[in-house]
Write a protein that holds these residues in place. Structure first.
Motif, PDB file in Angstrom:
ATOM      1  N   SER A  88      -5.634 -29.401  64.633  1.00 47.90           N
ATOM      2  CA  SER A  88      -4.554 -29.052  63.713  1.00 47.90           C
ATOM      3  C   SER A  88      -4.774 -29.744  62.376  1.00 47.90           C
ATOM      4  CB  SER A  88      -3.207 -29.467  64.300  1.00 47.90           C
ATOM      5  OG  SER A  88      -2.952 -28.762  65.501  1.00 47.90           O
ATOM      6  N   ILE A  89      -4.194 -29.197  61.331  1.00 53.82           N
ATOM      7  CA  ILE A  89      -4.296 -29.803  60.000  1.00 53.82           C
ATOM      8  C   ILE A  89      -3.276 -30.939  59.915  1.00 53.82           C
ATOM      9  CG2 ILE A  89      -4.055 -29.394  57.528  1.00 53.82           C
ATOM     10  CD1 ILE A  89      -4.761 -26.430  58.112  1.00 53.82           C
ATOM     11  N   PRO A  90      -3.730 -32.183  59.824  1.00 54.72           N
ATOM     12  CA  PRO A  90      -2.776 -33.301  59.795  1.00 54.72           C
ATOM     13  C   PRO A  90      -1.998 -33.336  58.477  1.00 54.72           C
ATOM     14  CG  PRO A  90      -5.013 -34.034  60.366  1.00 54.72           C
ATOM     15  CD  PRO A  90      -5.124 -32.654  59.799  1.00 54.72           C
ATOM     16  N   ARG A  91      -0.695 -33.471  58.600  1.00 50.38           N
ATOM     17  CA  ARG A  91       0.165 -33.508  57.415  1.00 50.38           C
ATOM     18  C   ARG A  91       1.081 -34.731  57.475  1.00 50.38           C
ATOM     19  NH1 ARG A  91      -0.152 -28.629  54.702  1.00 50.38           N
ATOM     20  NH2 ARG A  91      -1.135 -26.939  55.898  1.00 50.38           N
ATOM     21  N   GLY A  92       1.412 -35.262  56.310  1.00 52.68           N
ATOM     22  CA  GLY A  92       2.316 -36.390  56.222  1.00 52.68           C
ATOM     23  C   GLY A  92       3.764 -35.945  56.318  1.00 52.68           C
ATOM     24  N   ASP A  94       5.840 -35.624  54.076  1.00 53.86           N
ATOM     25  CA  ASP A  94       6.194 -34.726  52.976  1.00 53.86           C
ATOM     26  C   ASP A  94       5.621 -33.324  53.155  1.00 53.86           C
ATOM     27  OD1 ASP A  94       3.527 -35.286  52.611  1.00 53.86           O
ATOM     28  OD2 ASP A  94       3.742 -36.035  50.556  1.00 53.86           O
ATOM     29  N   GLY A  95       4.902 -33.124  54.260  1.00 51.81           N
ATOM     30  CA  GLY A  95       4.316 -31.818  54.526  1.00 51.81           C
ATOM     31  C   GLY A  95       2.962 -31.592  53.896  1.00 51.81           C
ATOM     32  N   GLU A  96       2.513 -32.525  53.082  1.00 48.66           N
ATOM     33  CA  GLU A  96       1.220 -32.391  52.418  1.00 48.66           C
ATOM     34  C   GLU A  96       0.092 -32.845  53.354  1.00 48.66           C
ATOM     35  OE1 GLU A  96       0.671 -31.056  49.357  1.00 48.66           O
ATOM     36  OE2 GLU A  96       2.808 -30.562  49.454  1.00 48.66           O
ATOM     37  N   VAL A  97      -1.084 -32.236  53.192  1.00 53.36           N
ATOM     38  CA  VAL A  97      -2.246 -32.614  54.005  1.00 53.36           C
ATOM     39  C   VAL A  97      -2.663 -34.040  53.655  1.00 53.36           C
ATOM     40  CG1 VAL A  97      -4.625 -32.032  54.608  1.00 53.36           C
ATOM     41  CG2 VAL A  97      -2.993 -30.207  54.065  1.00 53.36           C
ATOM     42  N   ILE A  98      -2.894 -34.851  54.681  1.00 51.59           N
ATOM     43  CA  ILE A  98      -3.366 -36.212  54.427  1.00 51.59           C
ATOM     44  C   ILE A  98      -4.858 -36.175  54.128  1.00 51.59           C
ATOM     45  CG2 ILE A  98      -1.561 -37.233  55.862  1.00 51.59           C
ATOM     46  CD1 ILE A  98      -3.603 -37.567  58.086  1.00 51.59           C
ATOM     47  N   HIS A  99      -5.371 -37.225  53.512  1.00 49.48           N
ATOM     48  CA  HIS A  99      -6.780 -37.258  53.110  1.00 49.48           C
ATOM     49  C   HIS A  99      -7.400 -38.608  53.444  1.00 49.48           C
ATOM     50  CE1 HIS A  99      -6.521 -33.434  50.996  1.00 49.48           C
ATOM     51  NE2 HIS A  99      -5.386 -33.835  50.458  1.00 49.48           N
ATOM     52  N   GLY A 100      -8.702 -38.713  53.164  1.00 46.92           N
ATOM     53  CA  GLY A 100      -9.406 -39.978  53.290  1.00 46.92           C
ATOM     54  C   GLY A 100      -9.525 -40.478  54.709  1.00 46.92           C
ATOM     55  N   SER A 101      -9.475 -41.792  54.863  1.00 45.48           N
ATOM     56  CA  SER A 101      -9.695 -42.416  56.160  1.00 45.48           C
ATOM     57  C   SER A 101      -8.623 -42.029  57.174  1.00 45.48           C
ATOM     58  CB  SER A 101      -9.742 -43.937  56.005  1.00 45.48           C
ATOM     59  OG  SER A 101      -8.520 -44.427  55.471  1.00 45.48           O
TER      60      SER A 101
END
Length: 314
Positions: A88-92, A94-101
């Motif tokens: 699944s696309i991980p989201r924070g 706030d609903g936004e896709v998380i990035h980085g580590s």
């Protein structure tokens, strides 16, 4: 059972694959007596019956309840069967896709959980679940999956998408091995641009929604009032192809199997009877050319009707 090559993966897969969402979560149209997951023992017997019948590709996802666990239990004695799962696309919050580590850790954890649940040393296919244009274009999840492939955790990577724009972008990136899209008598949108582009790029096509979440079965009669237009469209398919509600599902599946650009057609089943019906449809082969010509007349273009995630009260 007919077997086809899944694009550049070179995997020989059965022309019908088993989708497992309805084994792990309640899914579909709530027709009387026709809703709800089978119990664990029945689900495992069903999966093993499918493997014994020659089905060699099984589709799952962490989002499908305990379906990965069920597949791990059922297919442990069948190492030659291929399993396609998803991340699944991980989201924070706030609903936004998380990035980085944080994103990398989330994807790695998902892969490790799938390996354990499926009882496999390596995952045959991992798809980005409901990949969106921004996620595909950004490329971060695909890069993490390619790293997992180099580490020997994943053999091939793919994406499951809804729209033509998403599908064509997956193809253009050049880093995916297979693509999962919706395709049915009512939803023929992908056949015109996506299927030829995928074939040219060597990307294997897996299709889902052959029965459009039950709308191309007798369960269409129990669609909510808000989807009366879809119910009428299913009735039009039935009448145009001179079918009954009982014979509609077989022809719906045979329609999808008739396209040689499709490697495997996902079929979701809950019972042995449904599995036997799907196997019989596959054995019957492609639809006659006359019916395929008629089928073009009944296709829809309204995403509001063709995308089950947009349906109300279902």
């Amino acid at each position: 059972m007919d077997y086809r090559v899944l694009g550049k993966t070179r995997m020989q897969v059965s022309s019908i694959a088993l989708g497992t969402v309805s084994l792990g979560v309640d899914y579909g149209i709530k027709a009387p007596g026709e809703f709800g997951c089978p119990d664990e023992a029945d689900a495992i017997r069903l999966l093993q019956k499918a493997a014994d019948a020659g089905i060699s590709l099984f589709d799952t996802a962490p989002a499908y309840g305990n379906s990965e666990y069920l597949l791990g239990c059922a297919l442990k004695p069948y190492p030659m069967c291929h399993i396609s799962t998803k991340v699944s696309i991980p989201r924070g919050q706030d609903g936004e896709v998380i990035h980085g580590s944080q994103l990398r850790q989330s994807i790695q954890d998902s892969l490790e959980n799938s390996i354990r649940a499926l009882q496999r040393d390596v995952l045959d296919i991992v798809q980005i679940h409901n990949a969106t244009v921004d996620v595909i274009a950004q490329g971060e999840i695909a890069e993490i999956l390619m790293d997992a492939r180099l580490e020997g955790k994943v053999r091939f990577i793919g994406a499951s998408v809804y729209t033509e724009e998403e599908a064509l972008l997956v193809i253009r990136t050049g880093c995916f091995d297979c693509l999962q899209v919706a395709y049915s008598i009512l939803d023929q949108r992908m056949r015109y641009r996506v299927f030829p582009a995928a074939e040219q790029a060597g990307i294997g096509i897996i299709t889902r929604s052959a029965f459009l979440k039950g709308a191309l079965t007798e369960k269409a009669q129990w669609l909510p009032l808000e989807l009366n237009e879809l119910k009428r469209s299913a009735e039009r398919v039935k009448d145009t192809l001179s079918l009954s509600w009982d014979t509609l599902p077989e022809s719906a599946l045979r329609f999808c199997l008739s396209n040689p650009q499709v490697a495997s057609v996902l079929v979701g089943v809950r019972t042995s009877e449904e599995l036997e019906d799907a196997l019989a449809a596959a054995d019957a082969g492609p639809l006659p050319e006359e019916l395929l010509t008629r089928a073009v007349e009944v296709a829809l273009a309204d995403d509001r009707l063709l995308n089950p995630s947009r349906w109300p009260n279902v």
